[in-house]
Design a protein around this motif. Structure first.
Motif, PDB file in Angstrom:
ATOM      1  N   ALA A  47     135.340  -4.173 100.609  1.00  0.00           N
ATOM      2  CA  ALA A  47     135.116  -4.115 102.061  1.00  0.00           C
ATOM      3  C   ALA A  47     134.199  -5.251 102.505  1.00  0.00           C
ATOM      4  CB  ALA A  47     134.517  -2.764 102.456  1.00  0.00           C
ATOM      5  N   ALA A  48     133.154  -5.514 101.725  1.00  0.00           N
ATOM      6  CA  ALA A  48     132.218  -6.601 102.074  1.00  0.00           C
ATOM      7  C   ALA A  48     132.940  -7.950 102.029  1.00  0.00           C
ATOM      8  CB  ALA A  48     131.024  -6.593 101.122  1.00  0.00           C
ATOM      9  N   TYR A  49     133.797  -8.109 101.046  1.00  0.00           N
ATOM     10  CA  TYR A  49     134.578  -9.355 100.930  1.00  0.00           C
ATOM     11  C   TYR A  49     135.485  -9.540 102.149  1.00  0.00           C
ATOM     12  CZ  TYR A  49     137.937 -12.762  99.215  1.00  0.00           C
ATOM     13  OH  TYR A  49     138.745 -13.861  99.103  1.00  0.00           O
ATOM     14  N   LEU A  50     136.176  -8.470 102.535  1.00  0.00           N
ATOM     15  CA  LEU A  50     137.091  -8.553 103.691  1.00  0.00           C
ATOM     16  C   LEU A  50     136.339  -8.838 104.981  1.00  0.00           C
ATOM     17  CD1 LEU A  50     139.654  -5.664 103.006  1.00  0.00           C
ATOM     18  CD2 LEU A  50     139.999  -8.137 102.774  1.00  0.00           C
ATOM     19  N   ARG A  51     135.060  -8.477 105.026  1.00  0.00           N
ATOM     20  CA  ARG A  51     134.247  -8.748 106.223  1.00  0.00           C
ATOM     21  C   ARG A  51     133.548 -10.097 106.135  1.00  0.00           C
ATOM     22  NH1 ARG A  51     131.813  -2.784 107.783  1.00  0.00           N
ATOM     23  NH2 ARG A  51     130.418  -4.065 109.083  1.00  0.00           N
ATOM     24  N   GLY A  52     133.896 -10.895 105.126  1.00  0.00           N
ATOM     25  CA  GLY A  52     133.441 -12.284 105.084  1.00  0.00           C
ATOM     26  C   GLY A  52     132.293 -12.582 104.140  1.00  0.00           C
ATOM     27  N   ALA A  53     131.747 -11.548 103.483  1.00  0.00           N
ATOM     28  CA  ALA A  53     130.580 -11.781 102.619  1.00  0.00           C
ATOM     29  C   ALA A  53     130.952 -12.530 101.350  1.00  0.00           C
ATOM     30  CB  ALA A  53     129.927 -10.447 102.243  1.00  0.00           C
ATOM     31  N   ASP A  54     129.950 -13.185 100.817  1.00  0.00           N
ATOM     32  CA  ASP A  54     130.007 -13.759  99.485  1.00  0.00           C
ATOM     33  C   ASP A  54     129.619 -12.585  98.572  1.00  0.00           C
ATOM     34  OD1 ASP A  54     130.172 -15.774  97.721  1.00  0.00           O
ATOM     35  OD2 ASP A  54     128.255 -16.714  98.232  1.00  0.00           O
ATOM     36  N   VAL A  55     130.507 -12.121  97.704  1.00  0.00           N
ATOM     37  CA  VAL A  55     130.251 -10.884  96.963  1.00  0.00           C
ATOM     38  C   VAL A  55     130.156 -11.130  95.464  1.00  0.00           C
ATOM     39  CG1 VAL A  55     131.074  -8.537  96.465  1.00  0.00           C
ATOM     40  CG2 VAL A  55     131.492  -9.553  98.725  1.00  0.00           C
ATOM     41  N   THR A  56     129.098 -10.612  94.870  1.00  0.00           N
ATOM     42  CA  THR A  56     128.972 -10.581  93.410  1.00  0.00           C
ATOM     43  C   THR A  56     128.982  -9.125  92.985  1.00  0.00           C
ATOM     44  OG1 THR A  56     127.673 -12.618  93.374  1.00  0.00           O
ATOM     45  CG2 THR A  56     127.529 -11.209  91.432  1.00  0.00           C
ATOM     46  N   LEU A  57     129.830  -8.819  92.019  1.00  0.00           N
ATOM     47  CA  LEU A  57     129.992  -7.434  91.558  1.00  0.00           C
ATOM     48  C   LEU A  57     129.577  -7.354  90.098  1.00  0.00           C
ATOM     49  CD1 LEU A  57     131.109  -4.550  91.893  1.00  0.00           C
ATOM     50  CD2 LEU A  57     133.397  -5.478  91.551  1.00  0.00           C
ATOM     51  N   ILE A  58     128.523  -6.612  89.826  1.00  0.00           N
ATOM     52  CA  ILE A  58     128.098  -6.392  88.438  1.00  0.00           C
ATOM     53  C   ILE A  58     128.808  -5.117  87.991  1.00  0.00           C
ATOM     54  CG2 ILE A  58     126.148  -6.189  86.854  1.00  0.00           C
ATOM     55  CD1 ILE A  58     125.954  -8.704  88.599  1.00  0.00           C
TER      56      ILE A  58
END
Ligand code: CTP
Ligand code: CA
Length: 223
Positions: A47-58
């Protein structure tokens, strides 16, 4: 391709998410873990990615799928997750700890497979793992937006409130395992979001995607 990425209200923000269930090795063939599927954490990262964020997932072990543009760091144990989170936290302005982290690990890893012959029972000493959310709150509380989760089987709000305070988090997303529509592996969740500023919002049963967006709405508003 890397050139195409969503643009939205989280563009320009960097979000660190943890998900999955850590595994705590006992010997070369065995480990301790829990029932977390990783669905809630992946829903947040996506969801954060679709809203434009730069996302890191651990990511602790799980079988979920994340968008290609998300940076994934795979980890196994709570200690691995601690190290990866601390290494990646500096860059993030929002940190969401959805992972189910083992509180304890086998005190000693056995290099060889434990054999059963001649034993009626065995004792398994456990050592405590670092509390990652606590470490984040201690270091970054008040400087970054930090959200934790809290799963309980009793006294949900009381325990959630204690965790919010103790861990110096901005939000705790509390869910009662025994609610219909909540729990492990489901596509829905029933949560109450507690915030540092004293609000307690009980949300209805919603898809995990909708819960993810509801949480992101609150984080971005508070930032
Ligand atoms: N958490 C963490 N590191 C740990 C244990 C928990 O970062 N070693 C985080 C979880 O990711 C979650 C929050 O702390 O966001 C609350 O986890 P929970 O298990 O509900 O609470 P605990 O503080 O571990 O307390 P308890 O299990 O005794 O209820
Ligand atoms: Ca715990």
């Amino acid at each position: 391709s890397a050139a195409l990425r969503p643009v939205g209200d989280l563009s320009g923000h960097s979000v660190l998410v943890t998900a999955g269930a850590t595994q705590e090795a006992l010997d070369p063939v065995r480990f301790l873990t829990n029932h977390s599927s990783g669905k809630m954490g992946y829903a947040i990262a996506n969801a954060a990615y679709l809203r434009g964020a730069d996302v890191t997932l651990i990511a602790a072990p799980n079988t979920q799928k994340a968008f290609e543009g998300i940076k994934i760091v795979n980890v196994i144990s709570a200690q691995d997750m601690f190290d990866a989170v601390m290494e990646n936290a500096e860059n993030a302005d929002m940190i969401i700890k959805a992972a189910a982290v083992a509180d304890f690990r086998p005190a000693e890893y056995q290099d060889q497979k434990i054999k059963k012959a001649g034993k009626d029972s065995i004792c398994l000493p456990l050592a405590s793992n670092p509390d990652i959310l606590q470490a984040l709150g201690d270091r970054f509380g008040g400087k970054k937006m930090i959200a934790g989760f809290c799963m309980e089987t009793e006294n949900l709000l009381e325990n959630a409130q204690k965790k919010l305070k103790k861990k110096n988090a901005d939000f705790i997303v509390a869910n009662n395992l025994t609610n219909a529509g909540a729990g492990f592996g489901t596509d829905t969740n029933v949560v109450t979001i507690l915030s540092k500023d004293g609000k307690t919002e009980a949300l209805p049963c919603m898809s995990k995607d909708a819960v993810a967006n509801a949480l992101l709405d609150r984080l971005i508003r508070a930032l």
